[in-house]
Write a protein that holds these residues in place. Sequence first.
Motif, PDB file in Angstrom:
ATOM      1  N   ILE A 109      -1.022  -1.428   2.431  1.00 33.86           N
ATOM      2  CA  ILE A 109      -2.282  -0.937   1.868  1.00 33.86           C
ATOM      3  C   ILE A 109      -2.333   0.591   1.949  1.00 33.86           C
ATOM      4  CG2 ILE A 109      -4.802  -1.003   2.015  1.00 33.86           C
ATOM      5  CD1 ILE A 109      -3.518  -3.693   1.137  1.00 33.86           C
ATOM      6  N   ALA A 110      -1.899   1.157   3.071  1.00 32.48           N
ATOM      7  CA  ALA A 110      -1.895   2.617   3.230  1.00 32.48           C
ATOM      8  C   ALA A 110      -0.994   3.270   2.182  1.00 32.48           C
ATOM      9  CB  ALA A 110      -1.445   2.998   4.631  1.00 32.48           C
ATOM     10  N   SER A 111       0.144   2.667   1.881  1.00 33.97           N
ATOM     11  CA  SER A 111       1.042   3.242   0.871  1.00 33.97           C
ATOM     12  C   SER A 111       0.401   3.194  -0.508  1.00 33.97           C
ATOM     13  CB  SER A 111       2.399   2.535   0.873  1.00 33.97           C
ATOM     14  OG  SER A 111       2.302   1.226   0.362  1.00 33.97           O
ATOM     15  N   ARG A 112      -0.355   2.158  -0.779  1.00 36.02           N
ATOM     16  CA  ARG A 112      -1.070   2.070  -2.065  1.00 36.02           C
ATOM     17  C   ARG A 112      -2.163   3.128  -2.158  1.00 36.02           C
ATOM     18  NH1 ARG A 112      -2.062  -4.288  -3.461  1.00 36.02           N
ATOM     19  NH2 ARG A 112       0.122  -4.846  -3.702  1.00 36.02           N
ATOM     20  N   LEU A 113      -2.914   3.282  -1.084  1.00 34.70           N
ATOM     21  CA  LEU A 113      -3.988   4.276  -1.074  1.00 34.70           C
ATOM     22  C   LEU A 113      -3.449   5.690  -1.250  1.00 34.70           C
ATOM     23  CD1 LEU A 113      -6.453   3.053   1.701  1.00 34.70           C
ATOM     24  CD2 LEU A 113      -6.890   3.233  -0.746  1.00 34.70           C
ATOM     25  N   ALA A 114      -2.282   5.942  -0.695  1.00 40.45           N
ATOM     26  CA  ALA A 114      -1.682   7.281  -0.789  1.00 40.45           C
ATOM     27  C   ALA A 114      -1.328   7.643  -2.228  1.00 40.45           C
ATOM     28  CB  ALA A 114      -0.445   7.360   0.094  1.00 40.45           C
ATOM     29  N   ARG A 115      -1.148   6.633  -3.083  1.00 41.18           N
ATOM     30  CA  ARG A 115      -0.747   6.870  -4.475  1.00 41.18           C
ATOM     31  C   ARG A 115      -1.911   6.862  -5.460  1.00 41.18           C
ATOM     32  NH1 ARG A 115       3.166   2.787  -3.065  1.00 41.18           N
ATOM     33  NH2 ARG A 115       2.037   1.354  -4.411  1.00 41.18           N
TER      34      ARG A 115
END
Length: 162
Positions: A109-115
């Motif tokens: 989820i954090a990797s998605r939010l970062a993008r």
Amino acid sequence: MIVVVWGVSGCGKSTVGRMLADRLGWTFYDADDYHPAANKEKMAKGIPLEDDDRLPWLASLATMISDDNRDGHNAVLACSALKARYRSLLGIDEKTICSVHLSGDKSLIASRLARREHEFMNDKLLDSQFATLEPETNGYVASVTQDVDALCDDIMTQLDLA
């Protein structure tokens, strides 16, 4: 029928909810569109919402989906609904108002939010979202590791909407 697609920010609620509604020919509501300005400002600053911030917003969403349900309108609502009592307030009964928890681990989820860019959802709020998250014992839990098409297929099958 109303389907509430819920989970932490970045799990894909809006994307999955919109696609599900499109496939079914149903109305789509994004709960983020109904937050009052004060809530949006708070989140944009990285300040987590408290129950006092959320409850009036959830009550208005509950009225909206209850009215649709009463009138026989089918809809999908994308909403964080992180606590069991929030889902209860929305009227989820798993018969006419069903829930789908989009579940994924924090690193994904954090990797998605970062993008992504969002009007007010600050990625600094992810820790508070996971801390607030109360997993559901009813309803359907769908893994966000699937692609969106497969995820929608899975949800439609599980909810007997295919």
